[in-house]
Each structure stands twice: as C-alpha cells, then as structure tokens.
Write a protein that holds these residues in place. Structure first.
Motif, PDB file in Angstrom:
ATOM      1  N   PHE A 123       0.735  -1.190   0.048  1.00 54.68           N
ATOM      2  CA  PHE A 123      -0.031   0.047   0.036  1.00 54.68           C
ATOM      3  C   PHE A 123       0.899   1.236   0.016  1.00 54.68           C
ATOM      4  O   PHE A 123       0.492   2.243  -0.579  1.00 54.68           O
ATOM      5  N   THR A 124       2.174   1.132   0.532  1.00 52.57           N
ATOM      6  CA  THR A 124       2.920   2.369   0.819  1.00 52.57           C
ATOM      7  C   THR A 124       3.402   2.508  -0.645  1.00 52.57           C
ATOM      8  O   THR A 124       3.726   3.823  -1.101  1.00 52.57           O
ATOM      9  N   SER A 125       3.911   1.559  -1.384  1.00 49.68           N
ATOM     10  CA  SER A 125       4.408   1.639  -2.688  1.00 49.68           C
ATOM     11  C   SER A 125       3.499   2.013  -3.973  1.00 49.68           C
ATOM     12  O   SER A 125       3.570   2.726  -4.571  1.00 49.68           O
ATOM     13  N   ALA A 126       2.366   1.438  -3.711  1.00 55.88           N
ATOM     14  CA  ALA A 126       1.428   1.370  -5.112  1.00 55.88           C
ATOM     15  C   ALA A 126       0.189   2.018  -4.462  1.00 55.88           C
ATOM     16  O   ALA A 126      -0.543   2.454  -5.491  1.00 55.88           O
ATOM     17  N   GLY A 127      -0.234   2.174  -3.156  1.00 56.15           N
ATOM     18  CA  GLY A 127      -1.657   3.002  -2.863  1.00 56.15           C
ATOM     19  C   GLY A 127      -2.787   2.438  -3.306  1.00 56.15           C
ATOM     20  O   GLY A 127      -2.898   0.923  -3.742  1.00 56.15           O
ATOM     21  N   PRO A 128      -3.785   3.100  -3.314  1.00 56.30           N
ATOM     22  CA  PRO A 128      -5.124   2.522  -3.754  1.00 56.30           C
ATOM     23  C   PRO A 128      -5.304   1.692  -5.102  1.00 56.30           C
ATOM     24  O   PRO A 128      -6.094   1.016  -5.241  1.00 56.30           O
ATOM     25  N   GLU A 129      -4.228   1.954  -6.143  1.00 54.40           N
ATOM     26  CA  GLU A 129      -4.278   1.134  -7.272  1.00 54.40           C
ATOM     27  C   GLU A 129      -4.142   0.024  -6.816  1.00 54.40           C
ATOM     28  O   GLU A 129      -4.688  -1.120  -7.709  1.00 54.40           O
ATOM     29  N   ALA A 130      -3.545  -0.718  -5.733  1.00 54.53           N
ATOM     30  CA  ALA A 130      -3.370  -1.953  -5.630  1.00 54.53           C
ATOM     31  C   ALA A 130      -4.646  -2.511  -5.245  1.00 54.53           C
ATOM     32  O   ALA A 130      -5.277  -4.040  -5.808  1.00 54.53           O
ATOM     33  N   VAL A 131      -5.349  -1.961  -4.758  1.00 56.99           N
ATOM     34  CA  VAL A 131      -6.953  -2.325  -4.418  1.00 56.99           C
ATOM     35  C   VAL A 131      -7.718  -2.340  -5.289  1.00 56.99           C
ATOM     36  O   VAL A 131      -8.321  -3.495  -5.671  1.00 56.99           O
ATOM     37  N   LYS A 132      -7.775  -1.351  -6.245  1.00 58.45           N
ATOM     38  CA  LYS A 132      -8.352  -1.487  -7.435  1.00 58.45           C
ATOM     39  C   LYS A 132      -7.991  -2.472  -8.391  1.00 58.45           C
ATOM     40  O   LYS A 132      -8.983  -3.281  -8.929  1.00 58.45           O
ATOM     41  N   MET A 133      -6.615  -2.807  -8.519  1.00 59.17           N
ATOM     42  CA  MET A 133      -6.273  -3.986  -9.250  1.00 59.17           C
ATOM     43  C   MET A 133      -6.750  -5.164  -8.969  1.00 59.17           C
ATOM     44  O   MET A 133      -7.566  -6.255  -9.552  1.00 59.17           O
ATOM     45  N   VAL A 134      -7.010  -5.522  -7.547  1.00 61.72           N
ATOM     46  CA  VAL A 134      -7.506  -6.781  -7.082  1.00 61.72           C
ATOM     47  C   VAL A 134      -9.140  -6.584  -7.461  1.00 61.72           C
ATOM     48  O   VAL A 134      -9.280  -7.846  -7.977  1.00 61.72           O
ATOM     49  N   HIS A 135      -9.616  -5.664  -7.200  1.00 67.83           N
ATOM     50  CA  HIS A 135     -11.107  -5.812  -7.441  1.00 67.83           C
ATOM     51  C   HIS A 135     -11.364  -6.136  -9.126  1.00 67.83           C
ATOM     52  O   HIS A 135     -12.254  -6.477  -9.465  1.00 67.83           O
ATOM     53  N   ALA A 136     -10.315  -5.453  -9.884  1.00 74.84           N
ATOM     54  CA  ALA A 136     -10.501  -5.702 -11.273  1.00 74.84           C
ATOM     55  C   ALA A 136     -10.472  -7.117 -11.748  1.00 74.84           C
ATOM     56  O   ALA A 136     -11.107  -7.530 -12.778  1.00 74.84           O
ATOM     57  N   ASN A 194     -11.706 -10.030  -3.442  1.00 72.60           N
ATOM     58  CA  ASN A 194     -11.850  -9.171  -2.304  1.00 72.60           C
ATOM     59  C   ASN A 194     -10.413  -8.579  -1.794  1.00 72.60           C
ATOM     60  O   ASN A 194      -9.510  -9.465  -1.693  1.00 72.60           O
ATOM     61  N   VAL A 195     -10.532  -7.546  -1.163  1.00 67.52           N
ATOM     62  CA  VAL A 195      -9.297  -6.999  -0.414  1.00 67.52           C
ATOM     63  C   VAL A 195      -9.451  -7.193   1.193  1.00 67.52           C
ATOM     64  O   VAL A 195     -10.414  -6.383   1.576  1.00 67.52           O
ATOM     65  N   PHE A 196      -8.461  -7.565   1.964  1.00 66.68           N
ATOM     66  CA  PHE A 196      -8.285  -7.346   3.235  1.00 66.68           C
ATOM     67  C   PHE A 196      -7.365  -6.350   3.489  1.00 66.68           C
ATOM     68  O   PHE A 196      -5.979  -6.477   3.145  1.00 66.68           O
ATOM     69  N   LEU A 197      -7.907  -5.139   3.814  1.00 66.36           N
ATOM     70  CA  LEU A 197      -6.813  -3.814   3.934  1.00 66.36           C
ATOM     71  C   LEU A 197      -6.136  -4.086   5.248  1.00 66.36           C
ATOM     72  O   LEU A 197      -6.650  -3.598   6.265  1.00 66.36           O
ATOM     73  N   ASP A 198      -4.853  -4.422   5.213  1.00 63.96           N
ATOM     74  CA  ASP A 198      -4.048  -4.834   6.473  1.00 63.96           C
ATOM     75  C   ASP A 198      -3.104  -3.722   6.931  1.00 63.96           C
ATOM     76  O   ASP A 198      -2.035  -3.648   6.672  1.00 63.96           O
ATOM     77  N   LEU A 199      -3.736  -2.325   7.355  1.00 65.60           N
ATOM     78  CA  LEU A 199      -2.826  -1.290   7.527  1.00 65.60           C
ATOM     79  C   LEU A 199      -2.839  -0.927   9.070  1.00 65.60           C
ATOM     80  O   LEU A 199      -2.156  -0.333   9.621  1.00 65.60           O
ATOM     81  N   LYS A 200      -3.455  -1.866   9.903  1.00 60.54           N
ATOM     82  CA  LYS A 200      -3.564  -1.993  11.472  1.00 60.54           C
ATOM     83  C   LYS A 200      -3.400  -0.134  11.818  1.00 60.54           C
ATOM     84  O   LYS A 200      -2.578   0.199  12.284  1.00 60.54           O
ATOM     85  N   PHE A 201      -4.645   0.418  11.706  1.00 58.38           N
ATOM     86  CA  PHE A 201      -4.683   1.634  11.936  1.00 58.38           C
ATOM     87  C   PHE A 201      -4.649   1.878  13.337  1.00 58.38           C
ATOM     88  O   PHE A 201      -5.021   1.197  14.311  1.00 58.38           O
ATOM     89  N   HIS A 202      -3.760   3.050  13.818  1.00 60.60           N
ATOM     90  CA  HIS A 202      -3.722   3.237  15.510  1.00 60.60           C
ATOM     91  C   HIS A 202      -3.285   4.682  15.550  1.00 60.60           C
ATOM     92  O   HIS A 202      -2.126   5.191  15.146  1.00 60.60           O
ATOM     93  N   ASP A 203      -4.361   5.496  16.040  1.00 60.70           N
ATOM     94  CA  ASP A 203      -3.979   7.068  16.096  1.00 60.70           C
ATOM     95  C   ASP A 203      -5.194   7.633  16.803  1.00 60.70           C
ATOM     96  O   ASP A 203      -5.930   6.744  17.521  1.00 60.70           O
ATOM     97  N   ILE A 204      -5.434   9.102  16.685  1.00 61.29           N
ATOM     98  CA  ILE A 204      -6.606   9.547  17.747  1.00 61.29           C
ATOM     99  C   ILE A 204      -7.950   9.028  17.005  1.00 61.29           C
ATOM    100  O   ILE A 204      -7.876   8.788  16.039  1.00 61.29           O
ATOM    101  N   THR A 209     -13.573   2.148   3.536  1.00 63.53           N
ATOM    102  CA  THR A 209     -14.757   1.884   3.050  1.00 63.53           C
ATOM    103  C   THR A 209     -15.297   2.383   1.677  1.00 63.53           C
ATOM    104  O   THR A 209     -15.805   1.708   0.826  1.00 63.53           O
ATOM    105  N   ARG A 210     -14.790   3.652   1.495  1.00 63.24           N
ATOM    106  CA  ARG A 210     -14.993   4.089   0.092  1.00 63.24           C
ATOM    107  C   ARG A 210     -14.276   3.649  -0.881  1.00 63.24           C
ATOM    108  O   ARG A 210     -14.680   3.365  -1.951  1.00 63.24           O
ATOM    109  N   LEU A 211     -13.299   2.662  -0.522  1.00 59.76           N
ATOM    110  CA  LEU A 211     -12.257   2.154  -1.607  1.00 59.76           C
ATOM    111  C   LEU A 211     -13.017   0.521  -1.862  1.00 59.76           C
ATOM    112  O   LEU A 211     -12.629   0.108  -2.792  1.00 59.76           O
ATOM    113  N   GLY A 212     -13.949   0.414  -1.114  1.00 57.99           N
ATOM    114  CA  GLY A 212     -14.811  -1.151  -1.245  1.00 57.99           C
ATOM    115  C   GLY A 212     -13.983  -2.085  -0.850  1.00 57.99           C
ATOM    116  O   GLY A 212     -14.272  -3.251  -1.300  1.00 57.99           O
ATOM    117  N   VAL A 213     -13.255  -2.008   0.231  1.00 56.79           N
ATOM    118  CA  VAL A 213     -12.420  -3.116   0.643  1.00 56.79           C
ATOM    119  C   VAL A 213     -13.444  -4.195   1.549  1.00 56.79           C
ATOM    120  O   VAL A 213     -14.479  -3.601   1.938  1.00 56.79           O
TER     121      VAL A 213
END
Ligand code: C5P
Length: 236
Positions: free
Chosen positions: A40-53, A57-67, A79-83
């Motif tokens: 995801f850091t190197s290819a961004g949302p294009e990677a998600v779109k490629m799998v969808h094409a 399905n995509v499991f977006l494993d970015l382990k979010f942790h912030d406020i 969610t908007r990316l459709g994962v």
C-alpha cells in the motif's frame, strides 16, 4: 462458507506489477487478497483497484492506530475504496474502536453497500511477556489478548486477528459470532521462514478460525496456484 473463501493470500510484494502477476495467477482459485503496509505504501489505492478488477476481495491490513478522529476517517476512506475487511489496533482504546465502527457503518449505509468487516489486532505475535513489561504493560500476553478481544467485541467490531495459539482462548471468551482471522500458518510441506509458533491451515480451521492468512508458502512457491489449491484441499 467454502474453504476457498476462508483462505486469504498475503500480497507481501513491493510493486503493483508483482502483485498483479500473483493475482492473475491465483484469482481463479483464491477469492481474497491481503494488502499490507509494504504494497500500500508503494502502490496505494491502485493496488486495491487492481485486485477488484480481478473480481477478488481485499483485506486492507494497515493496522490503523491514532487518535479516534483520524482512525475513523481512515476507516471511512477504506470503506469508500470498497475493501472487504480492514483492521485497527485494539490498544487504540474504546473511543477509537467505537468511532471506527460507526464510520464504517455510516459510510456503507450512505453508499448502500454491505459494511466491510472491521477487525482488531490485540497483541502483535512478535511481542513476548518481557516486551510488554518493558513498555509498561503489567499483564502477560495471554491476559492482554483476552482483555483486548473483549474490548473489541464490546465496541462492535466483527472480530480479531489472532495467532494459532490464541484461537481457542478467544472462541471461549467471545463466543461463536466473532470472526477470528489467523496468520502465521504453515502447511507441513512449506518452509517455516521466520514464523515460529506455527500451526497448519487445517489445524487453524479445526481450532475455530474463520479465515487463515497465508503468504510465502503460496507466493514463493514455484507454482503458486498449485500451492493454493493444495492448501484449500487440506482445509476441507
Ligand atoms: O508469508 P507469511 O505466511 O508468513 O505471511 C503472513 C502474513 O500475515 C504477513 O503479511 C504478516 O505480516 C501477517 N501477520 C503475521 N503474524 C501476525 C500478524 C500478521 O504473520 N501476527
């Protein structure tokens, strides 16, 4: 659920072209791919779109942790990316977890789509009791896993990511309507690599995992499609 749908293949590669090569080969037999921080850091949302094409399905494993506000906004964007699935760190706390679930549900309602699954990461399997102590956590890994799994459930997430060692404990405390996603599994015929506390995909399903995540035993095999088919067969 078919065993084919319970297998998630980790696309741990650094370029879109390498990822696409794997998805092209595997998508006839694999329905879900995990995109992590490297791709995801190197290819961004294009990677998600490629799998969808490739109709997978995509499991977006970015382990979010912030406020809470930042993580909820990231979950909305995912969610908007459709994962199909995303994850957040349970240690981010109640407000962060609760706001994330709300953002996912609200956004999918607005888009009129089924909501993506949102799962929590309890304690990273790379951490030991001593590591926890060093950062000021008093409990042992097992106690923390149990406590965080219950917090995740209380906040309305769909489940957790858990190692093979933790599946039975989590099933016991969280019940059957709680997803368990298990990485770090190895078929008997594959190299262990840096994974230490491993079980086979078949054992993970028998212990109660809903999904298993497999990377290198498939992606680094001479014939990734045959390796994936072999694992699906073993899980049946
Ligand atoms: O190649 P391998 O099958 O070991 O890949 C497993 C995938 O699951 C990797 O993407 C890794 O980051 C992830 N993972 C893991 N152990 C965890 C959590 C995630 O191996 N506890």
């Amino acid at each position: 659920m078919t065993k084919q749908n319970q297998l998630i293949v980790a696309l741990d590669v650094s370029s879109l072209s390498e990822a696409e090569k794997l998805v092209k080969t595997l998508s006839p037999v694999v329905k879900t791919f995990k995109i992590g921080k490297e791709l995801f850091t190197s290819a961004g949302p294009e990677a998600v779109k490629m799998v969808h094409a490739h109709k997978a399905n995509v499991f977006l494993d970015l382990k979010f942790h912030d406020i809470p506000n930042t993580v909820a906004s990231a979950c909305e964007a995912a969610t908007r990316l459709g994962v199909w699935m995303m994850n957040v760190h349970a240690i981010g706390g109640k407000s962060m977890l609760f706001n994330s679930v709300q953002a996912v549900h609200k956004t999918s309602q607005e888009l009129k789509v089924p909501h993506p699954k949102i799962v929590g990461v309890t304690v990273l399997t790379s951490l030991t009791d001593a590591d926890l102590k060093e950062v000021g956590v008093k409990g042992k890994v097992k106690e923390e896993v149990e406590k965080l799994a219950l917090l995740v459930q209380q906040c309305g997430l769909d489940g957790v990511v858990a190692s093979g060692q933790e599946i039975e404990l989590i099933r016991k405390v969280a019940g059957n309507h709680f997803l368990i996603v298990t990485p770090g599994v190895r078929p008997t015929w594959a190299a262990h690599g840096d994974q230490k506390r491993i079980i086979t995909p078949k054992e993970a399903i028998e212990k109660g995992a809903d999904f298993v995540v497999v990377g290198r035993p498939i992606t680094q095999d001479r014939d990734p499609r045959v390796a994936a088919e072999k694992i699906i067969k073993e899980m049946e």
